[in-house]
Design a protein around this motif. Sequence first.
Motif, mmCIF file in Angstrom:
data_model
loop_
_atom_site.group_PDB
_atom_site.id
_atom_site.type_symbol
_atom_site.label_atom_id
_atom_site.label_comp_id
_atom_site.label_asym_id
_atom_site.label_seq_id
_atom_site.Cartn_x
_atom_site.Cartn_y
_atom_site.Cartn_z
ATOM 1 N N GLY A 175 114.470 76.969 0.221
ATOM 2 C CA GLY A 175 114.309 75.983 1.339
ATOM 3 C C GLY A 175 113.296 75.928 2.190
ATOM 4 N N GLN A 176 112.242 77.165 1.997
ATOM 5 C CA GLN A 176 111.038 77.004 2.542
ATOM 6 C C GLN A 176 109.905 76.459 1.892
ATOM 7 O OE1 GLN A 176 111.570 81.762 3.264
ATOM 8 N NE2 GLN A 176 110.538 81.023 5.005
ATOM 9 N N MET A 177 110.240 76.072 0.312
ATOM 10 C CA MET A 177 109.217 75.694 -0.548
ATOM 11 C C MET A 177 108.713 74.174 0.058
ATOM 12 S SD MET A 177 108.349 78.000 -2.726
ATOM 13 C CE MET A 177 109.012 79.528 -2.319
ATOM 14 N N PRO A 178 107.361 73.962 -0.018
ATOM 15 C CA PRO A 178 106.496 74.903 -0.613
ATOM 16 C C PRO A 178 105.765 75.662 0.675
ATOM 17 C CG PRO A 178 105.332 72.918 -0.073
ATOM 18 C CD PRO A 178 106.651 72.665 -0.066
ATOM 19 N N LEU A 179 105.380 77.021 0.137
ATOM 20 C CA LEU A 179 105.181 78.139 1.045
ATOM 21 C C LEU A 179 103.973 78.766 0.557
ATOM 22 C CD1 LEU A 179 106.078 79.511 3.574
ATOM 23 C CD2 LEU A 179 107.339 81.409 2.504
ATOM 24 N N TYR A 180 102.915 78.961 1.370
ATOM 25 C CA TYR A 180 101.572 79.452 0.934
ATOM 26 C C TYR A 180 100.804 79.942 2.168
ATOM 27 C CZ TYR A 180 100.270 74.612 1.945
ATOM 28 O OH TYR A 180 100.334 73.406 2.501
ATOM 29 N N GLY A 215 98.572 74.855 12.727
ATOM 30 C CA GLY A 215 99.996 73.966 13.388
ATOM 31 C C GLY A 215 101.044 73.620 12.207
ATOM 32 N N SER A 216 101.034 74.296 11.298
ATOM 33 C CA SER A 216 102.252 74.327 10.303
ATOM 34 C C SER A 216 102.502 75.569 9.951
ATOM 35 C CB SER A 216 101.427 73.517 8.782
ATOM 36 O OG SER A 216 100.867 72.335 9.340
ATOM 37 N N SER A 217 103.705 75.650 9.011
ATOM 38 C CA SER A 217 104.457 76.759 8.257
ATOM 39 C C SER A 217 104.760 77.498 9.361
ATOM 40 C CB SER A 217 103.467 77.157 7.157
ATOM 41 O OG SER A 217 104.305 77.887 6.462
ATOM 42 N N TYR A 218 104.388 79.006 9.138
ATOM 43 C CA TYR A 218 104.608 80.155 10.211
ATOM 44 C C TYR A 218 103.599 80.031 11.200
ATOM 45 C CZ TYR A 218 101.931 82.826 6.659
ATOM 46 O OH TYR A 218 101.303 83.524 5.537
ATOM 47 N N HIS A 219 102.677 79.197 11.149
ATOM 48 C CA HIS A 219 101.800 79.149 12.447
ATOM 49 C C HIS A 219 101.881 77.510 13.095
ATOM 50 C CE1 HIS A 219 99.704 82.210 10.215
ATOM 51 N NE2 HIS A 219 99.421 82.647 11.283
ATOM 52 N N GLY A 262 111.688 79.754 14.413
ATOM 53 C CA GLY A 262 111.868 79.488 12.822
ATOM 54 C C GLY A 262 112.843 78.270 12.511
ATOM 55 N N TYR A 263 113.391 78.331 11.190
ATOM 56 C CA TYR A 263 114.259 77.492 11.031
ATOM 57 C C TYR A 263 115.677 77.946 11.535
ATOM 58 C CZ TYR A 263 111.551 75.832 7.052
ATOM 59 O OH TYR A 263 110.623 75.570 6.012
ATOM 60 N N VAL A 264 116.645 77.037 11.908
ATOM 61 C CA VAL A 264 117.847 77.502 12.326
ATOM 62 C C VAL A 264 118.454 78.741 11.611
ATOM 63 C CG1 VAL A 264 120.446 76.739 12.742
ATOM 64 C CG2 VAL A 264 118.525 75.115 13.372
ATOM 65 N N ASP A 265 118.247 78.766 10.228
ATOM 66 C CA ASP A 265 119.305 79.812 9.327
ATOM 67 C C ASP A 265 117.900 80.856 8.611
ATOM 68 O OD1 ASP A 265 117.946 77.919 8.017
ATOM 69 O OD2 ASP A 265 119.853 77.593 6.549
ATOM 70 N N CYS A 266 116.754 80.646 9.047
ATOM 71 C CA CYS A 266 115.602 81.499 8.305
ATOM 72 C C CYS A 266 114.577 81.445 8.964
ATOM 73 C CB CYS A 266 115.657 80.723 6.788
ATOM 74 S SG CYS A 266 114.468 81.564 5.916
ATOM 75 N N PRO A 267 113.632 82.575 8.812
ATOM 76 C CA PRO A 267 112.430 82.466 9.741
ATOM 77 C C PRO A 267 111.487 81.579 8.921
ATOM 78 C CG PRO A 267 113.085 84.689 8.861
ATOM 79 C CD PRO A 267 113.982 83.909 8.249
ATOM 80 N N HIS A 268 110.444 81.145 9.721
ATOM 81 C CA HIS A 268 109.380 80.434 9.065
ATOM 82 C C HIS A 268 108.474 81.474 8.124
ATOM 83 C CE1 HIS A 268 109.177 76.856 12.262
ATOM 84 N NE2 HIS A 268 109.933 76.704 11.166
#
Length: 799
Positions: free
Chosen positions: A618-623, A629-633, A642-648
């Motif tokens: 569900g995190q894909m694409p992840l890099y 300002g995107s993804s885990y930043h 993060g997500y409701v059910d998972c970290p970014h």
Amino acid sequence: MENKNELSSLDRRVDKLFDDMDFDEKVAQLVCYNQAAWSNDNLERDFPKGAGQVSFLAGEEMTDIRDVVKLQHHIQKRVIQLSPHHIPALFHVETLTGLKLPGTTTFPTGIAQAATFDPDCEEQMGEVIGQESQSVGATLAFSPVLDVSRDARFGRQGETFGEDPTVVSRMGVSLVTGIQKNCKTVSVAKHFLGYQAAEGGIHAAVANIPERLLREVYAKPFQAAISVGKLKGIMPCYSAINGEPVTGSKYFLADILRTQMGFKGIISSDYNGISEMFTRYHLGESLSETGRRALIAGVDQELPSMNVYRPELLKQYREEKDFDAALTAAVKRILRLKFELGLFEHPFAEATEANRQSFRRQSSIDVSRRVARESLVLIKNNGILPLSKQVKSIALVGCHADSIRSMFGGYTYMSTLEKHFGVANTMAGVKDVNSESISKRTKILYPGSNVEVENPKTEAFARKQEPEVTSLRGQIETEIPDSIVNYAYGFPYIGDDESYFDEALAAIKNSEIAIITVGGKYGTGSSASQGEGIDATDINLPKCQEDFITEAAKLNKPLIIVHFGGRPLSSDAADQYAAAILEAWNPAQCGSEVITDLLFGKFEPSGRMPVTTAYTAGQMPLYYNHPYGSSYHQDTGGAFSGYVDCPHEPRYFFGEGLAYTTFDYQDLNVEVGPKGTIHLACKVTNTGKREGTEIVQLFFQNKHASMVRPNIELLGWARVLLNPQQTKNVEFYVDPSQLAYLDDEMRWTVDRGEYQFSVGHSVKDLKLNEVVEVQRSRFITEQKRSFFAKVKISSVGMK
């Protein structure tokens, strides 16, 4: 390098031969002959004026390399006889992991090669591939794969050098350089362009990629291979990019690849890539129109068989200005390459004793061993590793542990074995001659999956083909002969079958420690769980393996997880319960040896993760080098971090990997020279008691750009071998063009302003940072820009 007189002489030879050829003979240079068992090609009937290229898939169906050499002689002789001007054919072979033929040296998969972060070793691997290709009469080596991969759902991620364009560029240039060093073999890079950005992580699906991202990220490795590696061959991808199939795109192949990127070599289609524009994308009104489109776009040869580039289909376009120009350019490129390779003088593989001994030389095996050793990534270790040989008993669990097939991934000779036992093929562009009978037979599937149960004859056949390769079980039993090794099958590589749990849990209960091998089956065919055309919505361990780790943890024994496959390990149970986790990928013919040696401390782990590992698909694409300002930043307001059910954040970060020792970084110094070259230097010390190799990674951040930029980008790295308490000075030289990006007018530009440079162990673990002011902006010529930092390492002394 050719001088002007040599170029003039070569041009005259090409022009003279071309002018003497009639239309049908010219078109014959555009097509490929395929003698594989599933092919309907008949050389005498279908290729009355010869063939420009020959597929060596028939060689994969053999079991002795000497028979492959004989086949090359036989086919080449007939092609030359059929050609009115006695023009020899190019022969191609897949070389992602070495020659995909019996009895050749086999190397770990692409993602494992990237994990070494060792371009020098990659070049040595390329030299072996070039030498063995020459020995078998193959002139085109189909590698490297220069795809940038950011989606682990994609079944072919294991073919790539990972997610970072700088890593892909550096490793790709090294492999191209090695393959082409003998001047008798041409590297054919694939899959141009943006192939693994396909929607849904689905092989050959369309990809919608913004122009800036396409050029800055996905084209960068190809540009590096062209500009630095002098790449002579390229294969377009199956995908349609932004609505336009690359294989038939004048924009992608002529305007971008040839004009803007300066590529001068040949372009060979992927298997059935031209006809699929008509049959799959419904592009155009006829096959002949599709062929015309591909030729004008710049595709020089159609593979693997003559389907669209037929004289009778193309004759109708004669005297069209664009068509005639494209035909002339394609045929001359092909003839020129054949002259450059010396094919007219030496068209055959040399059937000599030296030739027969040229495969699997000890020096070649040593290179394979080195790649495998350096590719192993230690992800977790609570101190259990390295193991003592005094251990009294070890439980060894998992289907991979007593299999040599598991040591080999996709695009190896081993991955073709299932076809001997009636398993349906999944390789794009290849259709089984017995596909109808395969589809009608009753299939036995692993419970809880759509994957066919591996034929038990596969492993026996593999061991017959590779008598010198040992399973992990056999290697560990040899390494600790006075200890008890309690082996148990435990579970398959896919599905939810728990019927073997009890025996395996009993083995762990009766042992001091447990080594649990997990992962999928990376290969080709309907009994594989990863590979070409074998994509997945779940990137985690199969249920049977995840549940087994949880059950095994209840026995309170140290658990060591060894993971095999073409995508990185993602497992909650392993994270929670394992004392150590080793990413082994598919380490090839020396795999069992190097895994055992690492577990028992004969050498130090030095591999690093070339991809970011997600918790779920569900995190894909992840890099890691996502935009600010995107993804885990993301760094903006929301109800959750993060997500409701998972970290970014990812499970494991790009560049991560442990050693059996520790390292300290000191004294980062950054200077900008008068010509803009950025010189960075730092000291790295081994602070532990064991020898170790640190991968010093250099990153930068453009602090105030005119466009949204990646939050951080890799510039280069250095493999630094350090004795205990030894310190070395590591210097990087960064050409300012490495900082360039496409501005709002699509010009390659370097901003003036602040840049932060960082060195460290991984993108998560940056040790030292320094901000530098670049005094002036500048525009960069695309073909002449730099792609990776230069490195210098010198010894300072002992702590």
